[in-house]
Design a protein around this motif. Structure first.
Motif, PDB file in Angstrom:
ATOM      1  N   GLU A 163       0.845  -1.189   0.000  1.00 49.62           N
ATOM      2  CA  GLU A 163       0.000   0.000   0.000  1.00 49.62           C
ATOM      3  C   GLU A 163       0.880   1.239   0.000  1.00 49.62           C
ATOM      4  O   GLU A 163       1.870   1.315   0.739  1.00 49.62           O
ATOM      5  CB  GLU A 163      -0.905   0.042   1.239  1.00 49.62           C
ATOM      6  CG  GLU A 163      -1.989  -1.016   1.250  1.00 49.62           C
ATOM      7  CD  GLU A 163      -2.901  -0.902   2.460  1.00 49.62           C
ATOM      8  OE1 GLU A 163      -3.940  -1.592   2.482  1.00 49.62           O
ATOM      9  OE2 GLU A 163      -2.553  -0.133   3.398  1.00 49.62           O
ATOM     10  N   ILE A 164       0.525   2.197  -0.852  1.00 46.93           N
ATOM     11  CA  ILE A 164       1.176   3.504  -0.870  1.00 46.93           C
ATOM     12  C   ILE A 164       0.080   4.535  -0.683  1.00 46.93           C
ATOM     13  O   ILE A 164      -0.788   4.695  -1.544  1.00 46.93           O
ATOM     14  CB  ILE A 164       1.941   3.742  -2.182  1.00 46.93           C
ATOM     15  CG1 ILE A 164       3.005   2.654  -2.386  1.00 46.93           C
ATOM     16  CG2 ILE A 164       2.580   5.132  -2.187  1.00 46.93           C
ATOM     17  CD1 ILE A 164       3.663   2.674  -3.738  1.00 46.93           C
ATOM     18  N   GLU A 165       0.103   5.197   0.464  1.00 48.23           N
ATOM     19  CA  GLU A 165      -0.990   6.104   0.822  1.00 48.23           C
ATOM     20  C   GLU A 165      -0.434   7.478   1.173  1.00 48.23           C
ATOM     21  O   GLU A 165       0.642   7.600   1.761  1.00 48.23           O
ATOM     22  CB  GLU A 165      -1.773   5.536   2.005  1.00 48.23           C
ATOM     23  CG  GLU A 165      -2.987   6.362   2.383  1.00 48.23           C
ATOM     24  CD  GLU A 165      -3.851   5.691   3.445  1.00 48.23           C
ATOM     25  OE1 GLU A 165      -4.953   6.199   3.723  1.00 48.23           O
ATOM     26  OE2 GLU A 165      -3.415   4.650   3.984  1.00 48.23           O
ATOM     27  N   ASP A 166      -1.177   8.511   0.810  1.00 45.92           N
ATOM     28  CA  ASP A 166      -0.780   9.872   1.156  1.00 45.92           C
ATOM     29  C   ASP A 166      -1.952  10.614   1.789  1.00 45.92           C
ATOM     30  O   ASP A 166      -3.088  10.146   1.769  1.00 45.92           O
ATOM     31  CB  ASP A 166      -0.272  10.620  -0.083  1.00 45.92           C
ATOM     32  CG  ASP A 166      -1.332  10.785  -1.166  1.00 45.92           C
ATOM     33  OD1 ASP A 166      -2.355  11.449  -0.906  1.00 45.92           O
ATOM     34  OD2 ASP A 166      -1.143  10.258  -2.284  1.00 45.92           O
ATOM     35  N   THR A 167      -1.648  11.762   2.349  1.00 48.11           N
ATOM     36  CA  THR A 167      -2.675  12.632   2.925  1.00 48.11           C
ATOM     37  C   THR A 167      -2.841  13.869   2.054  1.00 48.11           C
ATOM     38  O   THR A 167      -3.043  14.974   2.552  1.00 48.11           O
ATOM     39  CB  THR A 167      -2.304  13.037   4.363  1.00 48.11           C
ATOM     40  OG1 THR A 167      -1.023  13.702   4.362  1.00 48.11           O
ATOM     41  CG2 THR A 167      -2.219  11.818   5.265  1.00 48.11           C
ATOM     42  N   GLY A 168      -2.737  13.670   0.754  1.00 49.37           N
ATOM     43  CA  GLY A 168      -2.729  14.776  -0.191  1.00 49.37           C
ATOM     44  C   GLY A 168      -4.097  15.249  -0.624  1.00 49.37           C
ATOM     45  O   GLY A 168      -5.105  15.012   0.043  1.00 49.37           O
ATOM     46  N   ILE A 169      -4.113  15.883  -1.789  1.00 48.79           N
ATOM     47  CA  ILE A 169      -5.317  16.580  -2.240  1.00 48.79           C
ATOM     48  C   ILE A 169      -6.334  15.664  -2.898  1.00 48.79           C
ATOM     49  O   ILE A 169      -7.451  16.074  -3.187  1.00 48.79           O
ATOM     50  CB  ILE A 169      -4.947  17.732  -3.200  1.00 48.79           C
ATOM     51  CG1 ILE A 169      -4.148  17.209  -4.390  1.00 48.79           C
ATOM     52  CG2 ILE A 169      -4.160  18.791  -2.463  1.00 48.79           C
ATOM     53  CD1 ILE A 169      -3.741  18.285  -5.369  1.00 48.79           C
ATOM     54  N   GLY A 170      -5.950  14.410  -3.139  1.00 48.13           N
ATOM     55  CA  GLY A 170      -6.923  13.447  -3.641  1.00 48.13           C
ATOM     56  C   GLY A 170      -7.214  13.585  -5.124  1.00 48.13           C
ATOM     57  O   GLY A 170      -6.744  14.500  -5.802  1.00 48.13           O
ATOM     58  N   ILE A 171      -8.010  12.643  -5.604  1.00 51.36           N
ATOM     59  CA  ILE A 171      -8.381  12.585  -7.027  1.00 51.36           C
ATOM     60  C   ILE A 171      -9.895  12.548  -7.115  1.00 51.36           C
ATOM     61  O   ILE A 171     -10.540  11.716  -6.476  1.00 51.36           O
ATOM     62  CB  ILE A 171      -7.795  11.328  -7.702  1.00 51.36           C
ATOM     63  CG1 ILE A 171      -6.278  11.254  -7.504  1.00 51.36           C
ATOM     64  CG2 ILE A 171      -8.132  11.308  -9.195  1.00 51.36           C
ATOM     65  CD1 ILE A 171      -5.680   9.916  -7.872  1.00 51.36           C
ATOM     66  N   ALA A 172     -10.444  13.439  -7.914  1.00 46.62           N
ATOM     67  CA  ALA A 172     -11.896  13.469  -8.086  1.00 46.62           C
ATOM     68  C   ALA A 172     -12.366  12.174  -8.739  1.00 46.62           C
ATOM     69  O   ALA A 172     -11.672  11.592  -9.581  1.00 46.62           O
ATOM     70  CB  ALA A 172     -12.305  14.663  -8.938  1.00 46.62           C
ATOM     71  N   THR A 173     -13.544  11.730  -8.373  1.00 46.53           N
ATOM     72  CA  THR A 173     -14.085  10.467  -8.876  1.00 46.53           C
ATOM     73  C   THR A 173     -14.144  10.446 -10.394  1.00 46.53           C
ATOM     74  O   THR A 173     -13.823   9.431 -11.028  1.00 46.53           O
ATOM     75  CB  THR A 173     -15.487  10.225  -8.295  1.00 46.53           C
ATOM     76  OG1 THR A 173     -15.404  10.204  -6.865  1.00 46.53           O
ATOM     77  CG2 THR A 173     -16.058   8.906  -8.779  1.00 46.53           C
ATOM     78  N   ASP A 174     -14.510  11.562 -11.013  1.00 48.14           N
ATOM     79  CA  ASP A 174     -14.639  11.591 -12.470  1.00 48.14           C
ATOM     80  C   ASP A 174     -13.295  11.598 -13.185  1.00 48.14           C
ATOM     81  O   ASP A 174     -13.237  11.525 -14.417  1.00 48.14           O
ATOM     82  CB  ASP A 174     -15.493  12.784 -12.911  1.00 48.14           C
ATOM     83  CG  ASP A 174     -14.885  14.131 -12.519  1.00 48.14           C
ATOM     84  OD1 ASP A 174     -13.845  14.137 -11.826  1.00 48.14           O
ATOM     85  OD2 ASP A 174     -15.450  15.169 -12.910  1.00 48.14           O
ATOM     86  N   GLN A 175     -12.179  11.680 -12.433  1.00 47.31           N
ATOM     87  CA  GLN A 175     -10.851  11.647 -13.048  1.00 47.31           C
ATOM     88  C   GLN A 175     -10.149  10.307 -12.847  1.00 47.31           C
ATOM     89  O   GLN A 175      -9.117  10.057 -13.476  1.00 47.31           O
ATOM     90  CB  GLN A 175      -9.977  12.765 -12.478  1.00 47.31           C
ATOM     91  CG  GLN A 175     -10.432  14.160 -12.872  1.00 47.31           C
ATOM     92  CD  GLN A 175      -9.479  15.234 -12.365  1.00 47.31           C
ATOM     93  OE1 GLN A 175      -8.512  14.947 -11.656  1.00 47.31           O
ATOM     94  NE2 GLN A 175      -9.756  16.473 -12.728  1.00 47.31           N
ATOM     95  N   LEU A 176     -10.688   9.452 -11.989  1.00 47.51           N
ATOM     96  CA  LEU A 176     -10.018   8.189 -11.693  1.00 47.51           C
ATOM     97  C   LEU A 176      -9.808   7.327 -12.936  1.00 47.51           C
ATOM     98  O   LEU A 176      -8.810   6.616 -13.044  1.00 47.51           O
ATOM     99  CB  LEU A 176     -10.812   7.402 -10.646  1.00 47.51           C
ATOM    100  CG  LEU A 176     -10.623   7.819  -9.189  1.00 47.51           C
ATOM    101  CD1 LEU A 176     -11.564   7.034  -8.290  1.00 47.51           C
ATOM    102  CD2 LEU A 176      -9.187   7.624  -8.741  1.00 47.51           C
ATOM    103  N   SER A 177     -10.756   7.380 -13.858  1.00 50.28           N
ATOM    104  CA  SER A 177     -10.638   6.560 -15.063  1.00 50.28           C
ATOM    105  C   SER A 177      -9.595   7.104 -16.032  1.00 50.28           C
ATOM    106  O   SER A 177      -9.243   6.433 -17.012  1.00 50.28           O
ATOM    107  CB  SER A 177     -12.002   6.460 -15.773  1.00 50.28           C
ATOM    108  OG  SER A 177     -12.464   7.742 -16.150  1.00 50.28           O
ATOM    109  N   ASN A 178      -9.083   8.309 -15.781  1.00 48.83           N
ATOM    110  CA  ASN A 178      -8.121   8.938 -16.703  1.00 48.83           C
ATOM    111  C   ASN A 178      -6.675   8.829 -16.249  1.00 48.83           C
ATOM    112  O   ASN A 178      -5.757   8.997 -17.060  1.00 48.83           O
ATOM    113  CB  ASN A 178      -8.453  10.421 -16.882  1.00 48.83           C
ATOM    114  CG  ASN A 178      -9.792  10.657 -17.544  1.00 48.83           C
ATOM    115  OD1 ASN A 178     -10.213   9.885 -18.397  1.00 48.83           O
ATOM    116  ND2 ASN A 178     -10.466  11.727 -17.153  1.00 48.83           N
TER     117      ASN A 178
END
Length: 262
Positions: A159-174
């Motif tokens: 697992e590689i996890e961060d406490t960053g700004i995240g990824i919007a759901t609509d961008q995950l597929s890109n």
């Protein structure tokens, strides 16, 4: 024919991308040493000198392994201990995380059900992990980066996890599409763009997925905007107790998403 040419061009760009990241890491650590950011005595700076050496060796090994084809696929298979392998990865990124005022954590279990031996191309797996960790640092303004080695039932999991700004759901597929780059993630500008993102090629996660697919691994990404992102890489259990590839390599597929579970 056109598809083959495009694939070859992407492989070359991917190699340039990873070598460039190694050179940036060397430059960053060297400049920090010169500025005295880690101290001045040999005892103080020794861990960072080792990180500097390992970062240089990583770039050289990558060039040597891919000097013929440049393809993002296993080149030389060997057996290695993932526990110590990840420890080295954590040490390599410790000074880079520290530069950005982030804390790098390497978390392990006290024991593993079937051990931690992996059979695969260590240089390719290093490419996969380093690209994901680089992205974690790139998109984390403050907080922590976690690198973990776990068991989930019989499987070995990174697992590689961060406490960053995240990824919007609509961008995950890109995010695994080669050369795709977003100027913002979750509507927030990349926090560490000046040093890490400015010359990015949009290839890091594409490379990571290619390596996972070539080794028959599964990769999952979970993200919450403004909270962080976690990548999970699953090494399926094999009867011989050694994780990783077996005698039959998965065919090279234009659908890199075949390795992705969302």
């Amino acid at each position: 024919m056109q598809q083959e040419v495009l694939s070859k061009q992407l492989d070359i760009l991917a190699l340039l991308h990873d070598v460039s990241n190694s050179l940036k890491g060397i430059s960053l650590i060297a400049n920090q040493l010169i500025d005295g950011a880690y101290g001045y005595s040999l005892e103080e700076i020794r861990p960072f000198l080792l990180a500097l050496r390992d970062t240089n060796d990583r770039g050289m090994n990558l060039l040597e392994a891919n000097k013929v084809s440049g393809e993002v696929k296993p080149v030389a298979l060997d057996q290695f201990d993932m526990l110590s392998f990840l420890q080295k990865t954590s040490s390599l990124f410790q000074p880079i995380a520290q530069y950005h005022s982030l804390k790098m954590h390497y978390e392990t279990q006290s024991s593993y059900k079937h051990g931690t031996q992996v059979w695969g191309d260590s240089i390719s797996i290093d490419r996969m992990l380093c690209n994901i960790v680089t992205n974690a640092i790139k998109y984390t303004r403050r907080g922590d980066i976690f690198l973990r080695l776990l068991n989930q039932e019989d499987d070995l999991v990174i697992e590689i996890e961060d406490t960053g700004i995240g990824i919007a759901t609509d961008q995950l597929s890109n995010i695994f599409i080669p050369l795709w780059r977003s100027p913002t993630v979750g509507g927030t500008p990349s926090p560490n763009s000046n040093l890490l993102h400015q010359s990015g090629m949009g290839l890091g996660l594409y490379i990571a997925l290619c390596v996972a697919h070539a080794h028959g691994l599964s990769m999952r990404v979970d993200s919450v905007v403004k909270q962080g992102t976690k990548f999970t890489i699953i090494f399926p259990y094999k009867d011989d107790g050694i994780y990783g590839v077996d005698g039959t390599m998965p065919p090279k597929s234009p659908r890199r998403q075949d390795a992705l579970l969302i």
